[in-house]
Scaffold this motif. Structure first.
Motif, PDB file in Angstrom:
ATOM      1  N   LEU A 123      18.622 -29.902 -23.219  1.00 44.24           N
ATOM      2  CA  LEU A 123      17.941 -29.757 -21.924  1.00 44.24           C
ATOM      3  C   LEU A 123      18.695 -28.824 -20.977  1.00 44.24           C
ATOM      4  O   LEU A 123      18.324 -28.703 -19.808  1.00 44.24           O
ATOM      5  CB  LEU A 123      17.782 -31.136 -21.253  1.00 44.24           C
ATOM      6  CG  LEU A 123      16.980 -32.181 -22.037  1.00 44.24           C
ATOM      7  CD1 LEU A 123      17.033 -33.528 -21.327  1.00 44.24           C
ATOM      8  CD2 LEU A 123      15.538 -31.733 -22.234  1.00 44.24           C
ATOM      9  N   TYR A 129      14.548 -34.806 -32.669  1.00 45.60           N
ATOM     10  CA  TYR A 129      14.259 -33.786 -31.654  1.00 45.60           C
ATOM     11  C   TYR A 129      13.387 -32.674 -32.219  1.00 45.60           C
ATOM     12  O   TYR A 129      12.457 -32.189 -31.558  1.00 45.60           O
ATOM     13  CB  TYR A 129      15.572 -33.213 -31.082  1.00 45.60           C
ATOM     14  CG  TYR A 129      15.330 -32.435 -29.805  1.00 45.60           C
ATOM     15  CD1 TYR A 129      15.280 -33.087 -28.574  1.00 45.60           C
ATOM     16  CD2 TYR A 129      15.105 -31.058 -29.837  1.00 45.60           C
ATOM     17  CE1 TYR A 129      15.019 -32.391 -27.406  1.00 45.60           C
ATOM     18  CE2 TYR A 129      14.843 -30.350 -28.669  1.00 45.60           C
ATOM     19  CZ  TYR A 129      14.809 -31.024 -27.454  1.00 45.60           C
ATOM     20  OH  TYR A 129      14.536 -30.337 -26.298  1.00 45.60           O
ATOM     21  N   ILE A 152      11.903 -37.939 -19.404  1.00 48.94           N
ATOM     22  CA  ILE A 152      12.123 -38.025 -20.857  1.00 48.94           C
ATOM     23  C   ILE A 152      12.675 -39.403 -21.200  1.00 48.94           C
ATOM     24  O   ILE A 152      13.641 -39.864 -20.581  1.00 48.94           O
ATOM     25  CB  ILE A 152      13.102 -36.929 -21.328  1.00 48.94           C
ATOM     26  CG1 ILE A 152      12.463 -35.556 -21.087  1.00 48.94           C
ATOM     27  CG2 ILE A 152      13.496 -37.105 -22.790  1.00 48.94           C
ATOM     28  CD1 ILE A 152      13.391 -34.402 -21.299  1.00 48.94           C
ATOM     29  N   CYS A 183      14.584 -41.358 -24.031  1.00 56.50           N
ATOM     30  CA  CYS A 183      15.332 -41.209 -25.287  1.00 56.50           C
ATOM     31  C   CYS A 183      15.268 -42.582 -25.967  1.00 56.50           C
ATOM     32  O   CYS A 183      15.842 -43.551 -25.476  1.00 56.50           O
ATOM     33  CB  CYS A 183      16.761 -40.789 -24.952  1.00 56.50           C
ATOM     34  SG  CYS A 183      17.647 -40.199 -26.371  1.00 56.50           S
ATOM     35  N   PRO A 194       6.465 -36.982 -27.375  1.00 53.50           N
ATOM     36  CA  PRO A 194       7.666 -37.652 -26.871  1.00 53.50           C
ATOM     37  C   PRO A 194       8.617 -38.029 -28.019  1.00 53.50           C
ATOM     38  O   PRO A 194       8.176 -38.251 -29.158  1.00 53.50           O
ATOM     39  CB  PRO A 194       7.123 -38.913 -26.195  1.00 53.50           C
ATOM     40  CG  PRO A 194       5.672 -38.671 -25.993  1.00 53.50           C
ATOM     41  CD  PRO A 194       5.236 -37.720 -27.046  1.00 53.50           C
ATOM     42  N   VAL A 208      16.116 -38.513 -17.211  1.00 55.41           N
ATOM     43  CA  VAL A 208      16.091 -39.018 -18.587  1.00 55.41           C
ATOM     44  C   VAL A 208      16.373 -40.522 -18.575  1.00 55.41           C
ATOM     45  O   VAL A 208      17.301 -40.972 -17.896  1.00 55.41           O
ATOM     46  CB  VAL A 208      17.178 -38.323 -19.454  1.00 55.41           C
ATOM     47  CG1 VAL A 208      17.147 -38.848 -20.885  1.00 55.41           C
ATOM     48  CG2 VAL A 208      17.024 -36.811 -19.434  1.00 55.41           C
ATOM     49  N   GLU A 253       5.996 -40.512 -19.234  1.00 58.98           N
ATOM     50  CA  GLU A 253       5.556 -39.267 -19.880  1.00 58.98           C
ATOM     51  C   GLU A 253       4.734 -38.413 -18.904  1.00 58.98           C
ATOM     52  O   GLU A 253       4.996 -37.218 -18.750  1.00 58.98           O
ATOM     53  CB  GLU A 253       4.725 -39.625 -21.124  1.00 58.98           C
ATOM     54  CG  GLU A 253       4.522 -38.459 -22.046  1.00 58.98           C
ATOM     55  CD  GLU A 253       3.529 -38.770 -23.166  1.00 58.98           C
ATOM     56  OE1 GLU A 253       3.375 -39.959 -23.537  1.00 58.98           O
ATOM     57  OE2 GLU A 253       2.889 -37.824 -23.648  1.00 58.98           O
TER      58      GLU A 253
END
Ligand SMILES: NC(=O)c1ccc[n+]([C@@H]2O[C@H](COP(=O)([O-])OP(=O)(O)OC[C@H]3O[C@@H](n4cnc5c(N)ncnc54)[C@H](O)[C@@H]3O)[C@@H](O)[C@H]2O)c1
Length: 420
Positions: A205, A387, A338, A340, A396, A315, A333
């Motif tokens: 990012l 990723y 984000i 994780c 996502p 995040v 979203e």
């Protein structure tokens, strides 16, 4: 009052959504919508005052497709079958995401351990273990620590099982103390894994971790270790909380000092910690404070639809299992926050448990450098795989993690076929 979110329904919604994106037919993964085996036990325990209390415990084996079932044991007043079922399923997907040869399981005892003596906790642990002893085993189902369960308790589980089986069986449980067959690095492994994943995500990012701010909900095993490694990497930990409340400090909390405070506190809490410029806040304040990374390391269902609307972090790092509801996830979203996902982010714990089990089966023990370098290799590889799928399909990371796991699980299921 908001209706209680059923964590197993939450898991199924996530699973179905990922399968739909991957274009899977329900037939391909129908077995994963059901746990393979579920056990409820009730067992008596003599309390210190001479009274007898009957406790209820659970053990759920969600899947053994890719290996023996694996998952921790939780001691908490809210433990019920739905929670244990969901946590067991998440273990299946987590082990598949990091590609270690395990299925998924979870266990729990409905108990508030606050105020219980060590002797009472030992008798509850042994009573529960005796009742699930036929169900578990080094090649069948391997428990570990989770919320409110400790390395010492894993030692008692190992002893109870070994005594009943008549065989020294360190591989029946992981997260044991090092002296009793535990692995070096296991205690810190989940938090270290959270750090590795956060670091890799920050790189993608273009965020400089050393200039980032972090809030940590839950300053127990996972949260305190994640905070420690993030702090050592230069991040500013602006907020931390546990069951006793929350702390906020714009200039950053002195994490080594807070860790020392918690170590000395009789209940290992942040309560009573003092530092210049520090303010107290509540759970909501922690979840919605201004920060780059919000590390969730307490319990499930924290980021609900309502809370998600107020999250200010860029995040959300899921150190805990299932901390974001399906509806909360959708809001994050939509807002470009984000998430994780847990089944990747907190997989460092089970990965190190796998190392411990391998060491137990071989009776050959590794050093910390071997443990941590293998952990880093596995976590970074899993992160990159997830990723890449997220990036390629523009989905996502949670959906990508499920897709990576589902592909691995379905491949083995197809080779094994259906018995009968
Ligand atoms: N321990 C592991 O290796 C491991 C591995 C993977 C995932 N997890 C998950 O991580 C989470 C934390 O587990 P842990 O092992 O650190 O447990 P722990 O018992 O060591 O810590 C839990 C922490 O959460 C705090 N807490 C509880 N309720 C809270 C609330 N309402 N608000 C703020 N804080 C609250 C507790 O005070 C404690 O500090 C759980 O979801 C667990 O399933 C743990």
């Amino acid at each position: 009052m908001a209706q209680k979110t059923n964590p197993f329904e939450n898991m199924l919604e996530q699973l179905d959504a990922a399968a739909e994106i991957a274009g899977l037919d329900k037939q391909d993964y129908i077995t994963l919508r059901y746990p393979e085996r579920e056990l409820t036990v009730n067992f008596p325990v003599k309390m210190d005052d001479g009274s007898i209390r009957v406790f209820t415990g659970y053990r759920v084996q969600h899947s053994t497709v890719r290996g023996p079932a694996k998952g921790g044991i939780r001691f908490h007043p809210d433990v019920d079958m739905d929670e244990v079922r969901a946590l067991a399923a998440w273990m299946t997907f987590k082990c598949a995401v990091v590609d270690i040869p395990y299925g998924g399981a979870k266990g729990g005892v409905t108990v508030d351990p606050t105020g219980l003596s060590q002797g009472e906790i030992e008798r509850i642990t042994r009573g529960y273990t005796a009742k699930i002893a036929d169900f578990i085993g080094p090649e069948k189902d391997i428990p570990a620590t989770d919320v409110n369960t400790t390395q010492q308790m894993m030692g008692w589980i190992m002893d109870t099982y070994s005594t009943l089986a008549g065989v020294y069986s360190p591989g029946v449980v992981t997260s044991k103390p090092v002296e009793a067959g535990g692995s070096v690095g296991r205690k810190e492994a989940t938090g270290l894994g959270v750090f590795f994943v956060t670091r890799e995500l920050a790189k993608k990012l273009n965020m400089d971790l050393a200039k980032s701010t972090v809030a940590v909900q839950g300053f127990g095993n996972v949260g305190s270790n994640a905070a420690k490694y993030l702090y050592e990497a230069g991040a500013k930990i602006v907020a931390a909380s546990d069951v006793s409340g929350g702390l906020y400090c714009e200039d950053g909390i002195d994490i080594p000092a807070l860790l020392e405070h918690v170590e000395k506190h009789p209940r290992r809490l942040i309560e009573g910690y003092r530092q210049d410029g520090i303010k107290t806040t509540d759970n909501h304040g922690i979840l919605t404070c201004k920060c780059d990374f919000l590390v969730l390391a307490a319990l499930e269902n924290q980021i609900t639809e309502e809370v998600a609307k107020e999250v200010q972090a860029k995040v959300v790092v899921e150190g805990a299992n299932g901390p974001t509801t399906f509806a909360g996830d959708k809001v994050l979203e939509e807002r470009g926050v984000i998430a994780c996902p847990d089944i990747l982010t907190n997989a460092g714990g089970v990965t190190c448990s796998y190392f411990e089990w391998v060491q137990n089966l071989q009776h050959h023990y590794w050093d910390l450098e071997t443990v941590n370098s293998n952990l880093e290799r596995i976590m970074v590889k899993a992160f990159n795989e997830v990723y890449e799928v997220a990036d390629e399909l523009k989905i996502p990371m949670r959906m990508a993690a499920y897709i990576v796991a589902l592909k691995r699980l379905i491949a083995v299921q197809k080779i094994r076929g259906i018995f009968l």
